[in-house]
Design a protein around this motif. Structure first.
Motif, PDB file in Angstrom:
ATOM      1  N   THR A  79      36.624 -21.740  -3.416  1.00 37.91           N
ATOM      2  CA  THR A  79      36.972 -22.056  -4.637  1.00 37.91           C
ATOM      3  C   THR A  79      36.634 -21.135  -5.944  1.00 37.91           C
ATOM      4  O   THR A  79      37.549 -20.609  -6.721  1.00 37.91           O
ATOM      5  N   CYS A  80      35.532 -20.579  -6.028  1.00 40.26           N
ATOM      6  CA  CYS A  80      34.810 -19.586  -7.042  1.00 40.26           C
ATOM      7  C   CYS A  80      35.074 -18.094  -6.506  1.00 40.26           C
ATOM      8  O   CYS A  80      34.956 -17.287  -7.558  1.00 40.26           O
ATOM      9  N   GLY A  81      35.394 -17.900  -5.460  1.00 41.53           N
ATOM     10  CA  GLY A  81      35.591 -16.601  -4.909  1.00 41.53           C
ATOM     11  C   GLY A  81      34.074 -15.797  -4.673  1.00 41.53           C
ATOM     12  O   GLY A  81      33.922 -14.699  -4.226  1.00 41.53           O
ATOM     13  N   ASN A  82      32.911 -16.294  -4.981  1.00 37.74           N
ATOM     14  CA  ASN A  82      31.537 -15.819  -4.895  1.00 37.74           C
ATOM     15  C   ASN A  82      31.268 -15.346  -3.326  1.00 37.74           C
ATOM     16  O   ASN A  82      31.337 -16.258  -2.469  1.00 37.74           O
ATOM     17  N   ARG A  83      31.127 -14.117  -3.201  1.00 30.58           N
ATOM     18  CA  ARG A  83      30.727 -13.638  -2.091  1.00 30.58           C
ATOM     19  C   ARG A  83      29.284 -14.338  -1.641  1.00 30.58           C
ATOM     20  O   ARG A  83      28.226 -14.331  -2.473  1.00 30.58           O
ATOM     21  N   ILE A  84      29.080 -14.649  -0.163  1.00 33.11           N
ATOM     22  CA  ILE A  84      27.864 -15.117   0.213  1.00 33.11           C
ATOM     23  C   ILE A  84      27.005 -14.240   1.139  1.00 33.11           C
ATOM     24  O   ILE A  84      25.990 -13.858   1.189  1.00 33.11           O
ATOM     25  N   TYR A  85      28.075 -13.644   2.177  1.00 38.75           N
ATOM     26  CA  TYR A  85      27.325 -12.703   3.159  1.00 38.75           C
ATOM     27  C   TYR A  85      28.430 -11.798   3.691  1.00 38.75           C
ATOM     28  O   TYR A  85      29.622 -12.172   3.646  1.00 38.75           O
ATOM     29  N   HIS A  86      28.208 -10.782   4.145  1.00 36.98           N
ATOM     30  CA  HIS A  86      28.850 -10.060   4.989  1.00 36.98           C
ATOM     31  C   HIS A  86      28.240  -9.754   6.359  1.00 36.98           C
ATOM     32  O   HIS A  86      26.900 -10.072   6.653  1.00 36.98           O
ATOM     33  N   TYR A  87      28.993  -9.350   7.525  1.00 33.39           N
ATOM     34  CA  TYR A  87      28.735  -9.352   8.811  1.00 33.39           C
ATOM     35  C   TYR A  87      29.670  -8.251   9.456  1.00 33.39           C
ATOM     36  O   TYR A  87      30.582  -8.022   9.129  1.00 33.39           O
ATOM     37  N   ASN A  88      29.194  -7.684  10.534  1.00 34.14           N
ATOM     38  CA  ASN A  88      29.988  -6.982  11.602  1.00 34.14           C
ATOM     39  C   ASN A  88      30.163  -7.861  12.557  1.00 34.14           C
ATOM     40  O   ASN A  88      29.241  -8.238  13.460  1.00 34.14           O
ATOM     41  N   PRO A  89      31.408  -8.214  12.939  1.00 31.92           N
ATOM     42  CA  PRO A  89      31.776  -9.022  14.059  1.00 31.92           C
ATOM     43  C   PRO A  89      30.998  -8.684  15.529  1.00 31.92           C
ATOM     44  O   PRO A  89      31.018  -9.273  16.517  1.00 31.92           O
ATOM     45  N   ALA A  90      31.211  -7.295  15.652  1.00 27.93           N
ATOM     46  CA  ALA A  90      30.216  -6.630  16.687  1.00 27.93           C
ATOM     47  C   ALA A  90      28.851  -6.972  17.053  1.00 27.93           C
ATOM     48  O   ALA A  90      28.406  -6.734  18.000  1.00 27.93           O
ATOM     49  N   ASP A  91      28.244  -7.639  15.862  1.00 30.68           N
ATOM     50  CA  ASP A  91      26.966  -7.605  15.760  1.00 30.68           C
ATOM     51  C   ASP A  91      26.409  -9.169  15.076  1.00 30.68           C
ATOM     52  O   ASP A  91      26.133  -9.254  13.881  1.00 30.68           O
ATOM     53  N   PRO A  92      27.029 -10.252  15.520  1.00 36.79           N
ATOM     54  CA  PRO A  92      27.182 -11.448  15.068  1.00 36.79           C
ATOM     55  C   PRO A  92      25.668 -11.966  14.709  1.00 36.79           C
ATOM     56  O   PRO A  92      25.270 -12.974  14.043  1.00 36.79           O
TER      57      PRO A  92
END
Length: 136
Positions: A79-92
């Motif tokens: 809705t507002c586009g605010n980033r919450i977190y990032h991650y590397n799918p190879a290191d979940p």
């Protein structure tokens, strides 16, 4: 640091979360991609185990390749586009929480600055922090 758990949310409140423990460390990234993300000189990331955060609400997904060839995936409020977190799918098991979304931001005290080779000239790195020209 803070009294855990800490509450966080996106700008519109559609995504909420609870951070259950102190982050492993907090880093300021000065790369051009993080400057675009933050619309400022750097972005701030709190490295935490994935199990240390409980999320509520719908999260949208976006990803890109990094210079190392890893995938940098992002979860954000649709809705507002605010980033919450990032991650590397190879290191979940590890997430890169965007701690400026916390209600209490007093824990935001970066101890490491990365990609200072792309830092804005006007920003001065504080004394006593670890500095890396590129990725750590």
């Amino acid at each position: 640091m803070g009294n855990f758990p800490l509450e966080g949310r996106c700008q519109c409140g559609g995504v909420t979360y609870r951070l259950l423990q102190e982050p492993d460390f907090i880093v300021a990234c000065h790369c051009r991609e993080c400057q675009k993300l933050s619309t400022s000189a750097f972005s701030i990331t709190a490295m935490v185990p994935a199990g240390a955060v409980e999320f509520s609400g719908e999260l949208a997904h976006w990803e890109r390749s990094s210079d190392s060839g890893n995938i940098n995936a992002a979860k954000f409020c649709p809705t507002c586009g605010n980033r919450i977190y990032h991650y590397n799918p190879a290191d979940p098991g590890r997430i890169k929480l965007k701690p400026s979304t916390l209600d209490d931001t007093s824990i935001i005290q970066p101890t490491t600055h990365i990609w200072v080779s792309e830092k804005q000239d006007w920003f001065e790195i504080p004394e006593g922090v670890t500095v890396h020209e590129k990725q750590m």
